[in-house]
Design a protein around this motif. Structure first.
Motif, short mmCIF file in Angstrom:
data_model
loop_
_atom_site.label_atom_id
_atom_site.label_comp_id
_atom_site.label_asym_id
_atom_site.label_seq_id
_atom_site.Cartn_x
_atom_site.Cartn_y
_atom_site.Cartn_z
N ALA A 1 -0.97 -61.15 18.88
CA ALA A 1 -1.43 -61.55 20.17
C ALA A 1 -0.82 -62.13 20.36
O ALA A 1 -0.32 -63.30 19.16
CB ALA A 1 -3.08 -61.62 20.29
N VAL A 2 -0.15 -62.57 21.25
CA VAL A 2 1.26 -64.10 21.73
C VAL A 2 0.78 -65.39 22.32
O VAL A 2 -0.38 -64.93 23.49
CB VAL A 2 2.23 -63.40 21.97
N SER A 3 0.89 -66.26 21.97
CA SER A 3 0.25 -67.54 22.62
C SER A 3 1.54 -68.21 23.03
O SER A 3 2.48 -68.98 22.19
CB SER A 3 -0.78 -68.33 22.09
N LYS A 4 1.36 -69.05 24.10
CA LYS A 4 2.69 -70.79 24.17
C LYS A 4 1.65 -72.13 23.48
O LYS A 4 2.50 -72.99 23.74
CB LYS A 4 3.10 -70.93 25.45
N ASN A 5 0.69 -71.66 24.04
CA ASN A 5 -0.43 -73.12 24.10
C ASN A 5 -1.56 -73.50 22.99
O ASN A 5 -2.13 -74.28 22.95
CB ASN A 5 -0.54 -73.46 25.37
N ASN B 1 10.61 -69.95 17.85
CA ASN B 1 11.52 -70.33 18.87
C ASN B 1 10.05 -70.50 20.16
O ASN B 1 10.18 -69.74 21.31
CB ASN B 1 11.75 -68.63 19.13
N GLY B 2 9.30 -71.36 19.57
CA GLY B 2 7.84 -72.39 20.72
C GLY B 2 6.72 -70.70 20.77
O GLY B 2 6.49 -71.20 22.02
N THR B 3 6.97 -70.21 20.21
CA THR B 3 5.55 -69.01 20.63
C THR B 3 5.34 -68.55 19.76
O THR B 3 6.10 -69.02 17.98
CB THR B 3 5.73 -67.77 20.77
#
Length: 329
Positions: free
Chosen positions: A215-219, A198-200
């Motif tokens: 850890a999470v990121s969008k980009n 879902n884009g993450t």
């Protein structure tokens, strides 16, 4: 006479009422017992299905290992740590770390392919990346790009990208921040394992194999811890008391499964392959029958062969483990 008959009727009615009351009580107790048994059965069923047999129970292939270092005077005299396999269009693609005995500072990226996952052919122009240190890689294919998250020198996680599986471009070390946005403390952060949904992007990493952080990121430019403590801790079970590191995350029947390697020894002389389950990628429950593969056979990843799952372990060489009901080739 009428009084005697009335008395008899009263006694008889009283006996009937008493019998009915006892019967009703017994019936209610029986219903309660059945309800408790059914509830217990359902809980047991839910517990057993949390770790389906097809993803935890494997037997060794009869002709292991299926891939190893050459044992000769080549750049990949030996292979090391976690390699990674993707199966696409009925072909198996393997990336692995090779090095020469006695030359631990030179760990390069190799590439091999297989039509069946058993017989492998090394790429003729290996190593495919020798400009820097690459080991413990995790590869994900998104749209037209392959993303390789790997350890570099000093166990610092970094990212490489490719559009053809062979030619890789270095994108630099991963920038990981604590919950408050401050960079994590200096030191190793390795064995990167990635999941995207879902884009993450979700990044699992270890620090000295003393726990697994998330850890999470969008980009892909900056990663932020979901919490500043590990989401998967060592112990208290003896099999992973001294080291844990995530190898792969999959989604199966609506739940997440994390395959990780672990050690029961303070000197890490032996490793095993274990699994845990999660509903949110943050809270993990370990399989009660861990390790699923022992005897210093670790760094395991799951591959779907088009019909069922196989387990490939990468340490100290590459071995295949099949589902127990498979007909071994």
């Amino acid at each position: 006479m009428a009084k005697r008959q009335a008395l008899k009727r009263n006694v008889s009615n009283a006996r009937i009422l008493l019998f009915y009351s006892m019967y009703k009580s017994s019936f209610l107790l029986l219903l309660a017992a059945c309800a408790m048994q059914c509830s217990s059965s359902k809980k047991g069923s839910r517990s057993s299905t949390a770790f389906p047999e097809e993803i935890v129970h494997f037997v060794p292939y009869g002709h292991n290992p299926v891939f190893a270092g050459t044992g000769a005077n080549t750049w990949d005299d030996r292979i090391r740590e976690r390699g990674y396999i993707l199966r696409e269009d009925s072909t198996y693609y393997l990336w692995y770390t090779g090095y020469k005995k006695g030359e631990d500072n030179a760990k390069y990226l190799g590439y091999a392919t297989s039509p069946d996952g058993y017989t492998w052919t090394r790429y003729k122009d290996n190593p495919v990346y020798s400009a820097g240190w690459v080991e413990d890689m995790s590869v994900i294919h998104v749209d037209s790009t392959y993303y390789m998250f790997a350890e570099g020198r000093d166990d610092i996680a970094h990212l490489l990208t490719s559009t053809d599986r062979i030619h890789w471009t270095e994108q630099g070390p991963l920038d990981i921040r604590m919950v408050n946005g401050v960079p994590i403390s200096k030191g190793a952060y390795g064995t990167p394992t990635v999941w995207k949904e879902n884009g993450t992007w979700y990044l699992f990493y270890e620090r000295g194999d003393l726990g697994v952080w998330l850890a999470v990121s969008k980009n892909l430019k900056q990663w932020t811890n979901v919490q500043d403590g590990p989401v998967l801790k060592m112990g208290p079970e003896p099999y992973d008391r001294y080291a844990v590191a995530m190898n792969q995350v999959i989604k199966h029947k609506g739940r997440y499964y994390g395959y990780y390697h672990a050690s029961a020894y303070a000197n890490w002389r032996e490793w095993s392959t274990c699994v845990a389950v999660s509903d949110d990628l943050i809270h993990w429950k370990k399989y009660k029958k861990n390790p699923i593969i022992g005897n210093n056979t670790s760094s395991g990843i799951i591959v779907n062969d088009g019909k069922r799952f196989r387990m490939y372990t990468m340490h100290p060489d590459m071995r295949v483990f099949l589902q127990a009901n498979d007909s071994l080739p």
